[in-house]
Write a protein that holds these residues in place. Sequence first.
Motif, mmCIF file in Angstrom:
data_model
loop_
_atom_site.group_PDB
_atom_site.id
_atom_site.type_symbol
_atom_site.label_atom_id
_atom_site.label_comp_id
_atom_site.label_asym_id
_atom_site.label_seq_id
_atom_site.Cartn_x
_atom_site.Cartn_y
_atom_site.Cartn_z
ATOM 1 N N LEU A 75 -8.066 5.961 10.263
ATOM 2 C CA LEU A 75 -6.924 6.252 9.410
ATOM 3 C C LEU A 75 -5.674 5.650 10.033
ATOM 4 O O LEU A 75 -5.465 5.750 11.235
ATOM 5 C CB LEU A 75 -6.732 7.760 9.254
ATOM 6 C CG LEU A 75 -7.825 8.507 8.504
ATOM 7 C CD1 LEU A 75 -7.528 10.002 8.495
ATOM 8 C CD2 LEU A 75 -7.970 7.993 7.083
ATOM 9 N N VAL A 76 -4.859 5.018 9.183
ATOM 10 C CA VAL A 76 -3.594 4.450 9.634
ATOM 11 C C VAL A 76 -2.504 4.811 8.628
ATOM 12 O O VAL A 76 -2.780 5.086 7.454
ATOM 13 C CB VAL A 76 -3.665 2.911 9.799
ATOM 14 C CG1 VAL A 76 -4.626 2.534 10.909
ATOM 15 C CG2 VAL A 76 -4.044 2.224 8.516
ATOM 16 N N SER A 77 -1.283 4.801 9.094
ATOM 17 C CA SER A 77 -0.154 5.099 8.214
ATOM 18 C C SER A 77 -0.027 4.023 7.146
ATOM 19 O O SER A 77 -0.302 2.853 7.385
ATOM 20 C CB SER A 77 1.143 5.149 9.013
ATOM 21 O OG SER A 77 1.105 6.202 9.939
ATOM 22 N N ALA A 78 0.388 4.454 5.969
ATOM 23 C CA ALA A 78 0.634 3.538 4.850
ATOM 24 C C ALA A 78 1.828 4.065 4.078
ATOM 25 O O ALA A 78 2.130 5.264 4.116
ATOM 26 C CB ALA A 78 -0.596 3.458 3.947
ATOM 27 N N GLU A 79 2.481 3.160 3.401
ATOM 28 C CA GLU A 79 3.584 3.591 2.553
ATOM 29 C C GLU A 79 3.033 4.511 1.469
ATOM 30 O O GLU A 79 2.004 4.213 0.856
ATOM 31 C CB GLU A 79 4.273 2.380 1.922
ATOM 32 C CG GLU A 79 5.534 2.742 1.185
ATOM 33 C CD GLU A 79 6.299 1.519 0.711
ATOM 34 O OE1 GLU A 79 6.853 1.606 -0.398
ATOM 35 O OE2 GLU A 79 6.325 0.526 1.441
ATOM 36 N N GLN A 80 3.683 5.625 1.277
ATOM 37 C CA GLN A 80 3.222 6.582 0.279
ATOM 38 C C GLN A 80 3.315 5.947 -1.102
ATOM 39 O O GLN A 80 4.332 5.361 -1.471
ATOM 40 C CB GLN A 80 4.061 7.860 0.345
ATOM 41 C CG GLN A 80 3.349 9.040 -0.237
ATOM 42 C CD GLN A 80 3.952 10.342 0.243
ATOM 43 O OE1 GLN A 80 4.943 10.383 0.953
ATOM 44 N NE2 GLN A 80 3.330 11.425 -0.149
ATOM 45 N N SER A 81 2.213 6.023 -1.845
ATOM 46 C CA SER A 81 2.132 5.417 -3.172
ATOM 47 C C SER A 81 1.053 6.138 -3.968
ATOM 48 O O SER A 81 0.404 7.055 -3.460
ATOM 49 C CB SER A 81 1.789 3.929 -3.048
ATOM 50 O OG SER A 81 0.483 3.776 -2.519
ATOM 51 N N GLU A 83 -1.710 4.829 -4.712
ATOM 52 C CA GLU A 83 -2.960 4.479 -4.030
ATOM 53 C C GLU A 83 -3.131 5.256 -2.733
ATOM 54 O O GLU A 83 -4.244 5.564 -2.325
ATOM 55 C CB GLU A 83 -2.978 2.974 -3.735
ATOM 56 C CG GLU A 83 -4.282 2.498 -3.147
ATOM 57 C CD GLU A 83 -4.309 0.999 -2.877
ATOM 58 O OE1 GLU A 83 -5.357 0.528 -2.410
ATOM 59 O OE2 GLU A 83 -3.300 0.315 -3.097
ATOM 60 N N HIS A 84 -2.016 5.585 -2.065
ATOM 61 C CA HIS A 84 -2.033 6.302 -0.789
ATOM 62 C C HIS A 84 -1.082 7.488 -0.855
ATOM 63 O O HIS A 84 -0.051 7.507 -0.178
ATOM 64 C CB HIS A 84 -1.629 5.371 0.360
ATOM 65 C CG HIS A 84 -2.410 4.110 0.420
ATOM 66 N ND1 HIS A 84 -3.740 4.067 0.724
ATOM 67 C CD2 HIS A 84 -2.036 2.825 0.193
ATOM 68 C CE1 HIS A 84 -4.171 2.812 0.691
ATOM 69 N NE2 HIS A 84 -3.155 2.047 0.359
ATOM 70 N N PRO A 85 -1.435 8.512 -1.665
ATOM 71 C CA PRO A 85 -0.503 9.628 -1.863
ATOM 72 C C PRO A 85 -0.213 10.420 -0.589
ATOM 73 O O PRO A 85 0.846 11.019 -0.456
ATOM 74 C CB PRO A 85 -1.191 10.496 -2.913
ATOM 75 C CG PRO A 85 -2.627 10.103 -2.873
ATOM 76 C CD PRO A 85 -2.663 8.678 -2.426
ATOM 77 N N GLY A 86 -1.098 10.392 0.375
ATOM 78 C CA GLY A 86 -0.877 11.127 1.617
ATOM 79 C C GLY A 86 -0.183 10.299 2.689
ATOM 80 O O GLY A 86 0.041 10.778 3.796
ATOM 81 N N GLY A 87 0.132 9.052 2.364
ATOM 82 C CA GLY A 87 0.779 8.197 3.343
ATOM 83 C C GLY A 87 -0.162 7.668 4.416
ATOM 84 O O GLY A 87 0.281 7.262 5.485
ATOM 85 N N VAL A 88 -1.461 7.676 4.131
ATOM 86 C CA VAL A 88 -2.454 7.113 5.045
ATOM 87 C C VAL A 88 -3.461 6.296 4.246
ATOM 88 O O VAL A 88 -3.632 6.494 3.042
ATOM 89 C CB VAL A 88 -3.210 8.192 5.869
ATOM 90 C CG1 VAL A 88 -2.289 8.924 6.806
ATOM 91 C CG2 VAL A 88 -3.942 9.148 4.959
ATOM 92 N N ARG A 89 -4.101 5.389 4.949
ATOM 93 C CA ARG A 89 -5.181 4.601 4.352
ATOM 94 C C ARG A 89 -6.287 4.434 5.387
ATOM 95 O O ARG A 89 -6.086 4.737 6.569
ATOM 96 C CB ARG A 89 -4.673 3.242 3.876
ATOM 97 C CG ARG A 89 -4.226 2.343 4.999
ATOM 98 C CD ARG A 89 -3.759 0.963 4.468
ATOM 99 N NE ARG A 89 -3.317 0.126 5.564
ATOM 100 C CZ ARG A 89 -4.117 -0.573 6.365
ATOM 101 N NH1 ARG A 89 -5.433 -0.532 6.188
ATOM 102 N NH2 ARG A 89 -3.634 -1.314 7.342
#
Length: 121
Positions: A75-81, A83-89
């Motif tokens: 798991l890595v941080s991602a911009e919340q969107s 597609e990535h509602p939790g801010g991780v991908r």
Amino acid sequence: MTVLGWSGYLSDASSGERLGSIGDLYGYGDLDARALTGDVEQETWGGYPTMFTGSAAAFASWIEALEERNFHQRLVSAEQSDEHPGGVRIAPPYEAKQMATDALRSLDPERSIRVDLWDQS
């Protein structure tokens, strides 16, 4: 006992400063053999964690030699969107390997570091 994998952590060999994670591995390849040839030093031969010390360059070479299949996804941080509602991908194994390589290559190649490998049995 069967080892399911290893979680690897980096720290400065002198100060103990935490330097991050190399992620989770299914196996750690030829690190024992590298200890026998003197490329790195194995600090523990039993118990937890399995610890190795050596230069950042030596560990970067080891990580680069591992195959992508040795790495777990992570798991890595991602911009919340949407597609990535939790801010991780989820980073796939090839990206997890690249992250570990980048972490080691970002250090001074001569810096003495310790790698702690915790088994996931």
